[in-house]
Design a protein around this motif. Structure first.
Motif, PDB file in Angstrom:
ATOM      1  N   HIS A  17      -0.799   8.071  -4.237  1.00  0.00           N
ATOM      2  CA  HIS A  17      -1.636   7.575  -5.286  1.00  0.00           C
ATOM      3  C   HIS A  17      -2.610   8.338  -5.733  1.00  0.00           C
ATOM      4  O   HIS A  17      -3.063   9.371  -4.988  1.00  0.00           O
ATOM      5  N   ALA A  18      -2.962   8.480  -6.985  1.00  0.00           N
ATOM      6  CA  ALA A  18      -4.147   9.557  -7.563  1.00  0.00           C
ATOM      7  C   ALA A  18      -4.599   8.813  -8.644  1.00  0.00           C
ATOM      8  O   ALA A  18      -3.846   8.063  -9.564  1.00  0.00           O
ATOM      9  N   GLY A  19      -6.073   8.856  -8.875  1.00  0.00           N
ATOM     10  CA  GLY A  19      -6.618   8.407 -10.172  1.00  0.00           C
ATOM     11  C   GLY A  19      -8.076   8.258  -9.901  1.00  0.00           C
ATOM     12  O   GLY A  19      -8.697   8.379  -8.851  1.00  0.00           O
ATOM     13  N   PRO A  20      -8.913   7.741 -11.098  1.00  0.00           N
ATOM     14  CA  PRO A  20     -10.354   7.612 -10.969  1.00  0.00           C
ATOM     15  C   PRO A  20     -10.781   6.193 -10.146  1.00  0.00           C
ATOM     16  O   PRO A  20      -9.972   5.571 -10.133  1.00  0.00           O
ATOM     17  N   GLN A  21     -11.954   6.396  -9.716  1.00  0.00           N
ATOM     18  CA  GLN A  21     -12.591   5.167  -9.082  1.00  0.00           C
ATOM     19  C   GLN A  21     -14.054   5.021  -9.569  1.00  0.00           C
ATOM     20  O   GLN A  21     -14.704   5.939  -9.760  1.00  0.00           O
ATOM     21  N   THR A  39      -9.815   9.650  -6.536  1.00  0.00           N
ATOM     22  CA  THR A  39      -9.560   9.240  -5.141  1.00  0.00           C
ATOM     23  C   THR A  39      -7.951   9.589  -5.222  1.00  0.00           C
ATOM     24  O   THR A  39      -7.326   9.588  -6.291  1.00  0.00           O
ATOM     25  N   GLY A  40      -7.391   9.759  -3.991  1.00  0.00           N
ATOM     26  CA  GLY A  40      -6.022  10.245  -3.951  1.00  0.00           C
ATOM     27  C   GLY A  40      -5.691   9.778  -2.591  1.00  0.00           C
ATOM     28  O   GLY A  40      -6.179  10.116  -1.546  1.00  0.00           O
ATOM     29  N   LEU A  53       2.335  -1.997   3.104  1.00  0.00           N
ATOM     30  CA  LEU A  53       1.912  -0.737   2.833  1.00  0.00           C
ATOM     31  C   LEU A  53       0.904  -0.026   3.853  1.00  0.00           C
ATOM     32  O   LEU A  53      -0.144  -0.762   4.195  1.00  0.00           O
ATOM     33  N   VAL A  54       1.333   1.045   4.342  1.00  0.00           N
ATOM     34  CA  VAL A  54       0.302   1.759   5.084  1.00  0.00           C
ATOM     35  C   VAL A  54      -0.280   3.043   4.360  1.00  0.00           C
ATOM     36  O   VAL A  54       0.776   3.623   4.018  1.00  0.00           O
ATOM     37  N   GLU A  55      -1.603   3.426   4.507  1.00  0.00           N
ATOM     38  CA  GLU A  55      -1.936   4.552   3.452  1.00  0.00           C
ATOM     39  C   GLU A  55      -3.246   4.993   3.838  1.00  0.00           C
ATOM     40  O   GLU A  55      -4.120   4.530   4.393  1.00  0.00           O
ATOM     41  N   GLY A  56      -3.149   6.569   3.483  1.00  0.00           N
ATOM     42  CA  GLY A  56      -4.495   7.434   3.896  1.00  0.00           C
ATOM     43  C   GLY A  56      -4.812   7.836   2.434  1.00  0.00           C
ATOM     44  O   GLY A  56      -4.327   8.193   1.755  1.00  0.00           O
ATOM     45  N   ARG A  57      -6.159   7.678   2.442  1.00  0.00           N
ATOM     46  CA  ARG A  57      -6.922   8.335   1.099  1.00  0.00           C
ATOM     47  C   ARG A  57      -8.167   9.213   1.494  1.00  0.00           C
ATOM     48  O   ARG A  57      -8.682   8.974   2.412  1.00  0.00           O
ATOM     49  N   ILE A  86     -12.899   9.152   3.826  1.00  0.00           N
ATOM     50  CA  ILE A  86     -11.828   9.187   4.347  1.00  0.00           C
ATOM     51  C   ILE A  86     -11.196   7.716   4.585  1.00  0.00           C
ATOM     52  O   ILE A  86     -12.018   6.729   5.077  1.00  0.00           O
ATOM     53  N   VAL A  87     -10.354   7.157   4.040  1.00  0.00           N
ATOM     54  CA  VAL A  87      -9.923   5.786   3.708  1.00  0.00           C
ATOM     55  C   VAL A  87      -8.692   5.568   4.497  1.00  0.00           C
ATOM     56  O   VAL A  87      -7.569   6.235   4.267  1.00  0.00           O
ATOM     57  N   ALA A  88      -8.470   4.673   5.510  1.00  0.00           N
ATOM     58  CA  ALA A  88      -7.276   4.180   6.055  1.00  0.00           C
ATOM     59  C   ALA A  88      -7.275   2.613   5.781  1.00  0.00           C
ATOM     60  O   ALA A  88      -7.957   1.950   6.143  1.00  0.00           O
ATOM     61  N   LYS A  89      -6.029   2.121   5.242  1.00  0.00           N
ATOM     62  CA  LYS A  89      -5.648   0.848   5.001  1.00  0.00           C
ATOM     63  C   LYS A  89      -4.471   0.284   4.776  1.00  0.00           C
ATOM     64  O   LYS A  89      -3.599   1.053   4.804  1.00  0.00           O
TER      65      LYS A  89
END
Length: 229
Positions: free
Chosen positions: A129-133, A173-174, A188-192, A217-220
């Motif tokens: 994932h990548a993009g503006p926030q 963010t990405g 889905l398991v993700e880190g950003r 740092i995001v874990a979701k």
């Protein structure tokens, strides 16, 4: 806003828009919606520097994703979220460990993400994932102990009683993660990582701080169910 920030946002918006515009791959029309939840590990980039350690906060909300095509082995789509997210910082000094100050800052955030995945339609996929926030500040809480009034020190304290001056937050963010696609839905398991391009305090020449920006740092985890395949 610095010119490099404008260029960076423009490039990310272009990347985010590409999956919906491409017409050269195998067409898909997969719309999925669901919810997400996780934790933030927050810090703030201050200039002048404020010594701190990571502050934990919560992150969660709604997710919608549209898969537009499969180009060779790459699955292309776009994802948008509407989240409640806690940012802020937790100050710490080795010289004055008795001093405690914590600021939790609550935001409503909207990430706009390009979704690029590799894997089987049923089973495990790896995705990026990548993009503006963008985000909107809604409230904060401050915790400060009495030791600040009893201790002689030379630490920066300008930030303690200063209210948020720029309530609109934006950045890039990405991250990456794994998705398990099943008949019961998609897990889905993700880190950003989120890097703010904006400052929440004013940063003109007459202001104290040149920089006051979030880094998170995001874990979701996310659950999505298909509305249209």
């Amino acid at each position: 806003m610095k010119i490099k920030n404008i260029i960076g946002i423009a490039l990310l918006l272009t990347v985010w828009a590409l999956p919906g515009r491409a017409q050269v791959g195998e067409q898909r029309h997969n719309l999925a919606v669901g919810f997400n939840g996780g934790i933030n590990l927050n810090s703030v980039s201050f200039s002048p520097t404020v010594r701190q350690k990571n502050l934990m906060g919560i992150n969660g909300g709604l997710t919608a994703r549209y898969i537009s095509e499969k180009y060779f082995s790459m699955i292309c789509g776009a994802q948008i979220e509407l989240n409640f997210s806690q940012h802020g910082w937790d100050e710490y000094s080795e010289d004055y460990p008795e001093l405690q100050y914590t600021r939790k800052m609550n935001y409503v955030e909207i990430p706009l993400l390009a979704h690029l995945a590799f894997g089987k339609d049923r089973g495990v996929q790896f995705f990026v994932h990548a993009g503006p926030q963008i985000g909107f500040f809604i409230s904060d809480t401050r915790t400060k102990n009495d030791a600040w009034d009893k201790t002689s020190h030379n630490l920066v304290t300008e930030q303690h009683d200063k209210n948020v001056e720029n309530k609109f937050d934006y950045g890039i963010t990405g991250g990456a993660g794994l998705e398990l696609r099943t008949k019961a839905g998609n897990f889905l398991v993700e880190g950003r990582y989120y890097y703010a391009l904006s400052d929440f305090y004013k940063s003109t020449k007459k202001d104290y701080f040149d920089r006051s920006a979030h880094g998170t740092i995001v874990a979701k985890i996310t659950y999505l169910f298909d509305l249209k395949k």
